[in-house]
Design an enzyme around this catalytic site. Sequence first.
Site, mmCIF file in Angstrom:
data_model
loop_
_atom_site.group_PDB
_atom_site.id
_atom_site.type_symbol
_atom_site.label_atom_id
_atom_site.label_comp_id
_atom_site.label_asym_id
_atom_site.label_seq_id
_atom_site.Cartn_x
_atom_site.Cartn_y
_atom_site.Cartn_z
ATOM 1 N N ASP A 1 -25.881 55.299 -22.312
ATOM 2 C CA ASP A 1 -24.687 55.602 -23.095
ATOM 3 C C ASP A 1 -24.208 57.014 -22.758
ATOM 4 O O ASP A 1 -24.752 57.961 -23.293
ATOM 5 C CB ASP A 1 -24.932 55.426 -24.594
ATOM 6 N N GLU B 1 -33.362 67.201 -20.891
ATOM 7 C CA GLU B 1 -33.137 65.767 -21.040
ATOM 8 C C GLU B 1 -32.690 65.126 -19.731
ATOM 9 O O GLU B 1 -33.057 64.000 -19.408
ATOM 10 C CB GLU B 1 -32.071 65.554 -22.120
#
Length: 505
Positions: free
Chosen positions: A290, A471
């Site tokens: 996403d 991340e």
Amino acid sequence: MKLGYVLPALLIAAAPAPKSPAQLFGPLYHAVEMRGIFPDSKTFADAVPKRTAAAILADYARCRCDDDTALRQFVRVNFDLPGTPAPPPSSERLPLKAHIDARWPQLTRATPRVPAGSSAISLPRRYVVPGGRFREMYYWDSYFTMLGLARSGRQDLVEEMVVDFGSLIDRYGRIPNGTRTYYLSRSQPPVFYLIAGLSRDARTLAVRNRQLRAEHDFWMAGADTLKPGQQRARVMRLADGALLNRYWDDRDGPRDESYREDVELADRTPGRDRRQLFRELRAAAESGWDFSSRWFGDGRSLATIRTTRFAPIDLNSVMVGMEQAIAANCATLGDRACAASYRAKADARIVAIRAHLWTGRFFADYDIDTGNPSGFVSAAMAFPLFAGIATDDQARATAAALVPLVGEGGMRTTLIGSGQQWDDPNGWAPLQWIAVAGLRRYRETALADRITTAWLGSVEREYEASGKLLEKYDVVERRAGGGGEYPNQDGFGWTNGVTRALMAP
């Protein structure tokens, strides 16, 4: 500490999902999010109400909260807001491996009970969070985190997290995207078979296999009544009768954690059905990608997202892995009928994948509307190698197709620079692991080693510059990654895990 999770004796069916904050607080939630009271939409989603929703809403109806200052004050009086994550204690810079080993306690949480009205979901044992804004346990993230925990000698946490995930299936019939009420309407790539496979407690095999079968039931719900060419929720039957899965979400409103972003996108896209657009966004969140141009109708714009119109290659590959794991478990437990049934399901899915998701050069998502594989080049093509689905010839061709994605800093997610975080030039830890493990499975070791060296170089370079593991990374320029709905987060669970697992012991 006793690690066993005892299933409630009278549990017959999954418990109904509790309401999310947006469902509980309706007009108040909409006002807070749309007026941008907090820069990050997830802040209010994670706030804890100090009173019942009914009492707060009754006061809100009488509140003169027309200006942002008054609304902000109303929220602060009636909710406890999540705190800013504390930075790790400053100390002399450790070597990267030692830093990761020392980071696990700082990312470990325990929530056997949660406050009334909180969006948090309780868990019976300890768990590891990704870090930053991600304050809860996440589904597919955790498998990659747990790889590093095992390598760091933290098998205790691995066993506890296996229990936690099993408890979610026992309570809700699924593993949600993350342990928040607003995530319960969707799951994520079903890697519980991999998570459960990390357990060394043979005594719990029967429990874990029961939970795996329950998860399989969740993903296959509705399949028995489908006619050729039909789809329902997460399952589809192709014209030739083959069964495949897709990503979905049981709700079709704005995501609580990205409420403002979803509503504003719908407002900018008047030609699309709002509910369908929200469903497509949510389905992409279930995919874990996403967002990515992989799901876009025009290949560039989020407004054209059509996630539910694909049978994704990654999802169907891990479904094969789940079905094979259940079959193997059933055989070990002496249930021959079960073993044969799930072996047949896996074999049929492999046939369908090779028939419908192979382009002739690589595996790709099956487009329901065209009846053909999409031909979209992405790191997802490595999943059939990871799951052992490819023939040797297909594996060699896939390895060649992956080469353009590999840069000096690791493997890119796609070749499209859309500005979304699951697109060029970003590389993500889980996809590095899937590709490396899949390539090694088929003895494509040169490319596997190239990806490993490049990825570890990116992580090491950023760690030396900032002292952080991130991340995501820009694997082209070998720097921190970007794009998407929120800033790059540090912590960071799956980067720690994959990096530690790829490093020499």
